[in-house]
Write a protein that holds these residues in place. Sequence first.
Motif, short mmCIF file in Angstrom:
data_model
loop_
_atom_site.label_atom_id
_atom_site.label_comp_id
_atom_site.label_asym_id
_atom_site.label_seq_id
_atom_site.Cartn_x
_atom_site.Cartn_y
_atom_site.Cartn_z
N GLU A 276 0.80 -1.22 0.00
CA GLU A 276 0.00 0.00 0.00
C GLU A 276 0.84 1.28 0.00
O GLU A 276 0.51 2.25 -0.69
CB GLU A 276 -0.95 -0.02 1.20
N ASP A 277 1.93 1.28 0.75
CA ASP A 277 2.73 2.51 0.86
C ASP A 277 3.81 2.61 -0.20
O ASP A 277 4.10 3.71 -0.68
CB ASP A 277 3.38 2.60 2.25
N HIS A 280 1.75 1.18 -3.79
CA HIS A 280 0.48 1.91 -3.96
C HIS A 280 -0.55 1.07 -4.72
O HIS A 280 -1.25 1.57 -5.60
CB HIS A 280 0.71 3.24 -4.67
#
Length: 292
Positions: A276-277, A280
């Motif tokens: 997610e970080d 993405h």
Amino acid sequence: MNPLDGFGMDTITLSGSLEAKLAAMKGAGFMQVMLMARDLVGHPGGVSGAVAAVRASGLRPTGFQVLRDFEGLSGHLHAYKVDIAKSMLEMCAATGSPVLLACSSTSRHASQDPEDLARDLRKLAMLAVPLGIRVAYEGLSWGRTVHEFTTAWDVICRADCPNLGIGLDSFHIFAAKTPLDALLEIDPARIFLVQLSDFMWQETPTFEERMTTARTFRVFPGEGVHSEQLAGLVLQLERIGYCGDYSFEVFNDDYQQLPLEIVAERARRSALWLSEDVLHRAAPLPAWTRPQ
């Protein structure tokens, strides 16, 4: 999309029985597992019992490890290692693992001629063909001749077998300080395995220190001092077109003393950070928010 899709764990990261390890991984949301030969031969039910446990878990095998010190030998040593390789390949096939990991030799008895290394890896790949297995060759950062992925890739290209590719391990890349730009020289379709971990200090100047750190004190991605480099590695792999799996290979003596669920949750947080970080990858919207 499940944010943990594409991420898995190595069984070496957890303590306990194979069934307990598989349950902890599944409970944390992982859908795949990297298996070790010891998982099978040390199982109370033998190889067949271990295979049944893997199948019952519903986890997809990422690969099978590890064949060591195979290439560059001659005479009776070569014959011995070929016999070992055949047994490893049979166990790999029994688990349904698509990839066998082979690490670069550390043996002082092995030839340092890249053509000899390529010849033996070609033989290993040919032995794997009837079983439908691919071989991932990984350069250990303390290997005698091959200790960077760049050299491993050169040997792989010399061998020229479609089912022989490269295995990448972030620990060895950072320990050897191999520039990430060198990944641009690798065909992404020939990257058969990527294992991720970090560690707690910047330098591992000697082979001995690399071995000690690698075997006792790795940590999950995002927990060590190389988080920025690790994020760069994953992004570089995505940029060159790698679309395969990532597995967490975290040898850590402290984690061996913790409850399985706690270690698996640490792995889950690491996978979420990467997914997610760093990458993405979008999580799916809840059903009630989707347009009808």
